[in-house]
Design a protein around this motif. Structure first.
Motif, short mmCIF file in Angstrom:
data_model
loop_
_atom_site.label_atom_id
_atom_site.label_comp_id
_atom_site.label_asym_id
_atom_site.label_seq_id
_atom_site.Cartn_x
_atom_site.Cartn_y
_atom_site.Cartn_z
N PRO A 156 35.95 12.12 -2.38
CA PRO A 156 35.85 13.29 -1.50
C PRO A 156 34.52 13.38 -0.76
O PRO A 156 34.42 14.09 0.24
CB PRO A 156 36.02 14.47 -2.46
N VAL A 157 33.49 12.68 -1.23
CA VAL A 157 32.19 12.73 -0.56
C VAL A 157 32.29 12.16 0.85
O VAL A 157 31.47 12.46 1.71
CB VAL A 157 31.12 11.98 -1.38
N HIS A 158 33.31 11.33 1.10
CA HIS A 158 33.48 10.72 2.42
C HIS A 158 34.49 11.46 3.29
O HIS A 158 34.85 10.97 4.35
CB HIS A 158 33.91 9.25 2.28
N ASP A 159 34.96 12.62 2.81
CA ASP A 159 35.98 13.38 3.55
C ASP A 159 35.32 14.25 4.62
O ASP A 159 34.60 15.19 4.31
CB ASP A 159 36.78 14.25 2.57
N TYR A 160 35.59 13.94 5.87
CA TYR A 160 35.01 14.67 7.00
C TYR A 160 36.03 15.59 7.67
O TYR A 160 35.82 16.04 8.78
CB TYR A 160 34.43 13.69 8.02
N THR A 161 37.12 15.87 6.96
CA THR A 161 38.18 16.72 7.53
C THR A 161 37.64 18.08 7.95
O THR A 161 37.94 18.58 9.04
CB THR A 161 39.32 16.89 6.52
N ASP A 162 36.84 18.70 7.08
CA ASP A 162 36.32 20.04 7.39
C ASP A 162 35.44 20.05 8.62
O ASP A 162 35.44 21.01 9.40
CB ASP A 162 35.54 20.59 6.18
N THR A 172 38.65 26.44 7.35
CA THR A 172 38.93 25.51 6.25
C THR A 172 39.31 26.30 5.02
O THR A 172 39.05 27.49 4.90
CB THR A 172 37.69 24.65 5.94
N ASP A 173 39.99 25.59 4.07
CA ASP A 173 40.35 26.27 2.82
C ASP A 173 40.11 25.33 1.64
O ASP A 173 39.21 24.50 1.69
CB ASP A 173 41.80 26.76 2.86
N THR A 174 40.91 25.42 0.60
CA THR A 174 40.65 24.68 -0.64
C THR A 174 41.49 23.43 -0.74
O THR A 174 41.92 23.04 -1.80
CB THR A 174 40.96 25.59 -1.85
N LYS A 175 41.71 22.74 0.39
CA LYS A 175 42.55 21.54 0.39
C LYS A 175 42.06 20.49 -0.60
O LYS A 175 42.82 19.95 -1.37
CB LYS A 175 42.58 20.92 1.78
N ASN A 176 40.77 20.23 -0.60
CA ASN A 176 40.25 19.18 -1.48
C ASN A 176 40.44 19.53 -2.95
O ASN A 176 40.65 18.68 -3.79
CB ASN A 176 38.77 18.93 -1.20
N ASN A 177 40.33 20.83 -3.26
CA ASN A 177 40.51 21.24 -4.65
C ASN A 177 41.94 21.01 -5.11
O ASN A 177 42.21 20.79 -6.26
CB ASN A 177 40.15 22.73 -4.81
N LYS A 178 42.87 21.06 -4.15
CA LYS A 178 44.27 20.87 -4.50
C LYS A 178 44.60 19.40 -4.66
O LYS A 178 45.48 19.04 -5.42
CB LYS A 178 45.17 21.46 -3.40
N THR A 179 43.89 18.54 -3.92
CA THR A 179 44.27 17.13 -3.90
C THR A 179 43.34 16.22 -4.67
O THR A 179 43.60 15.05 -4.81
CB THR A 179 44.32 16.62 -2.44
N SER A 180 42.23 16.72 -5.18
CA SER A 180 41.28 15.85 -5.88
C SER A 180 41.85 15.42 -7.22
O SER A 180 42.62 16.11 -7.86
CB SER A 180 39.95 16.59 -6.10
N THR A 181 41.47 14.23 -7.66
CA THR A 181 41.97 13.68 -8.90
C THR A 181 41.27 14.32 -10.09
O THR A 181 40.05 14.38 -10.15
CB THR A 181 41.70 12.16 -8.93
N PRO A 182 42.07 14.83 -11.09
CA PRO A 182 41.46 15.45 -12.27
C PRO A 182 40.55 14.47 -12.99
O PRO A 182 40.88 13.29 -13.12
CB PRO A 182 42.69 15.80 -13.13
N GLY A 183 39.43 14.98 -13.44
CA GLY A 183 38.52 14.17 -14.23
C GLY A 183 37.53 13.37 -13.41
O GLY A 183 36.67 12.71 -13.96
N VAL A 184 37.70 13.40 -12.05
CA VAL A 184 36.77 12.65 -11.20
C VAL A 184 35.69 13.59 -10.71
O VAL A 184 35.97 14.63 -10.14
CB VAL A 184 37.51 12.05 -9.98
#
Length: 205
Positions: A156-162, A172-184
């Motif tokens: 997600p550090v490379h995600d420039y969507t926002d 923007t909203d909580t898209k990354n929180n919904k799609t991020s991999t658990p434990g990462v």
């Protein structure tokens, strides 16, 4: 055989080195466009055209089915000449229906042209916003995570969507929180006085 393997290995090393020297990022273009009111309006209009054309094609095949059933019911009463005319009529109707279906839904058909007319101006806005983000963040390459280019894992550090959404004036909203991999573990969000625990993580600058 060994020479070929060495050449392939060398090519892989060179490509890997070349990419490592570049600053890369990605966006989720599908997510961005679905948040754009103009895109939602255009998609709704496109759906109306698609439904109307599909109904017209359905009516053509319903008429063909009616002619076929009528022919079968009256076949024993028809002369050979009358049979040929009725069969020719049905064949002509079937050909007309197929040609119309291809005209609408075929390769570069009317639906494709209508989609290009309605959607392309909107996606062009996203491309221009992405180009501005690339210049601002000094990115050498920006990938589309939602395209056919398969990304097995993306930090997600490379995600420039926002950043692109901000360029477009979208919230923007909580898209990354919904799609991020658990434990990462993901980098902390950029400091902001209005940050909340659910704020989407943005790339490091």
């Amino acid at each position: 055989m060994k020479t070929r393997r060495l050449l392939l290995l060398l090519q892989f090393v060179l490509v890997t080195y070349s990419l490592s020297a570049q600053k890369l990022g990605y966006i989720d273009m599908e997510y961005v466009t679905t948040k754009m009111p103009d895109y939602q309006k255009a998609q709704a209009e496109l759906d109306k055209f698609s439904d109307r054309w599909a109904k017209e094609i359905q009516d053509k095949y319903a008429e063909i089915d009616k002619l076929q059933r009528l022919y079968q019911a009256e076949e024993v009463l028809l002369t050979d000449e009358m049979k040929r005319k009725r069969q020719q009529e049905i064949n002509d109707k079937e050909r007309e229906a197929r040609e119309y279906n291809n005209k609408i839904f075929g390769f570069e058909g009317l639906l494709f042209q209508k989609k290009k007319e309605l959607i392309k101006p909107i996606t062009d806005q996203v491309y221009k916003a992405s180009e501005r983000v690339c210049r601002q963040r000094r990115l050498d390459m920006l990938l589309d995570k939602s395209s056919d280019f398969v990304i097995i894992y993306s930090n997600p550090v490379h995600d420039y969507t926002d950043y692109v959404m901000e360029e477009l004036g979208l919230v923007t909203d909580t898209k990354n929180n919904k799609t991020s991999t658990p434990g990462v573990n993901t980098p902390a969000a950029k400091p902001n006085a209005t940050d909340t625990p659910n704020k989407t993580t943005k790339p490091k600058q």
